[in-house]
Scaffold this active site. Structure first.
Site, PDB file in Angstrom:
ATOM      1  N   LYS A  87      32.102  -0.243 -36.286  1.00  0.00           N
ATOM      2  CA  LYS A  87      31.248  -0.128 -37.230  1.00  0.00           C
ATOM      3  C   LYS A  87      31.870  -0.135 -38.988  1.00  0.00           C
ATOM      4  O   LYS A  87      32.804   0.575 -38.847  1.00  0.00           O
ATOM      5  CB  LYS A  87      31.079   1.857 -37.280  1.00  0.00           C
ATOM      6  CG  LYS A  87      30.259   1.908 -37.548  1.00  0.00           C
ATOM      7  CD  LYS A  87      29.838   3.771 -37.094  1.00  0.00           C
ATOM      8  CE  LYS A  87      28.946   4.471 -36.891  1.00  0.00           C
ATOM      9  NZ  LYS A  87      28.747   5.571 -36.657  1.00  0.00           N
TER      10      LYS A  87
HETATM   11  O1  G3P Z   1      25.562   8.504 -37.230  1.00  0.00           O
HETATM   12  C1  G3P Z   1      25.455   8.936 -38.445  1.00  0.00           C
HETATM   13  C2  G3P Z   1      25.167  10.390 -38.483  1.00  0.00           C
HETATM   14  O2  G3P Z   1      26.683  11.077 -38.087  1.00  0.00           O
HETATM   15  C3  G3P Z   1      25.132  11.580 -39.625  1.00  0.00           C
HETATM   16  O3  G3P Z   1      24.556  12.616 -39.307  1.00  0.00           O
HETATM   17  O4  G3P Z   1      23.501  14.526 -39.737  1.00  0.00           O
HETATM   18  O5  G3P Z   1      25.996  13.727 -40.624  1.00  0.00           O
HETATM   19  O6  G3P Z   1      23.525  13.229 -41.286  1.00  0.00           O
HETATM   20  P1  G3P Z   1      24.434  13.508 -40.880  1.00  0.00           P
END
Ligand code: G3P
Length: 217
Positions: A87
């Site tokens: 990643k």
């Molecule tokens: O895959 C990306 C994700 O982990 C971000 O999610 O909820 O932290 O915006 P969030």
């Protein structure tokens, strides 16, 4: 549509895997920290544990922000397990690193995508996946789903093979909307995935079926 779970929590990963519909896992440094996984050695071991718990792709994020560092780290991550996807953040050196790994048939996931232009550039560099963060766009009063539509249109125009991995999924309707638009993959929390199961008429209907069965027996 592939279903990835977005967590570093092994119990949740195993629960999703047990359901039989899981295609992979995404993690990031914040999700690792949330599970108390710290220190390079523990983090690398945790990636292997995740790979052994599932059968699909497992995204492992580099911490370096320079090309040489990303290549070194990415090669180390890729060598951990055949299921690892490296990643890489959407930055200038990240684009160079995507191309480097693509040329060597190492799978990549370009993270922190917030615009169609970024997604176009990542596809040109040969990313296996791009991760547009729809929830975080919604958080700032911008339409996250509209970005998925834009990327879908661009990738279809040129038959890019890069898969759209809708990330930062916050709830069940995000999954359904992404499926309608044609995102190739969604990565979300277990509760958003499990929410797909629910409908009150299913519960009422099943209750009635079971009651009627009992009446006849
Ligand atoms: O895959 C990306 C994700 O982990 C971000 O999610 O909820 O932290 O915006 P969030």
């Amino acid at each position: 549509m592939k279903f990835f779970i977005d967590t570093a929590n092994l119990d949740q990963i195993k629960e999703a895997q047990d359901l039989g519909v899981l295609d992979g896992v995404t993690t990031n440094p914040s999700l690792m920290a949330k599970e108390g996984i710290t220190g390079a050695e523990n983090i690398l071991k945790h990636y292997v544990d995740i790979c052994e718990a599932v059968s699909g792709d497992v995204s492992a994020e580099v911490i370096s922000v320079d090309f040489e560092g990303m290549v070194k780290e990415g090669e180390q991550l890729a060598a951990l397990h055949p299921q690892i996807v490296v990643k890489i953040p959407m930055i200038k050196d990240g684009i160079k690193a995507l191309k480097y790994f693509s040329d060597r048939n190492i799978k990549t996931n370009c993270t922190l995508i917030f615009s169609a232009g970024q997604a176009l550039l990542a596809a040109k560099a040969g990313a296996t996946y791009v991760s547009p963060f729809i929830g975080r766009l919604d958080d700032v009063s911008t339409d996250g789903l509209a970005l998925i539509s834009e990327i879908r249109e661009i990738y279809d125009n040129y038959a890019f093979e890069t898969e759209i991995l809708a990330a930062s999924i916050r709830h069940t309707m995000h999954i359904i909307d992404c499926a309608k638009i044609g995102a190739d993959v969604m990565t979300g929390p277990l509760n958003a995935m499990m929410g797909l199961l629910n409908h009150p008429l299913t519960d009422i209907g099943l209750k009635k079926f079971l009651e009627d069965y009992k009446k006849g027996n």
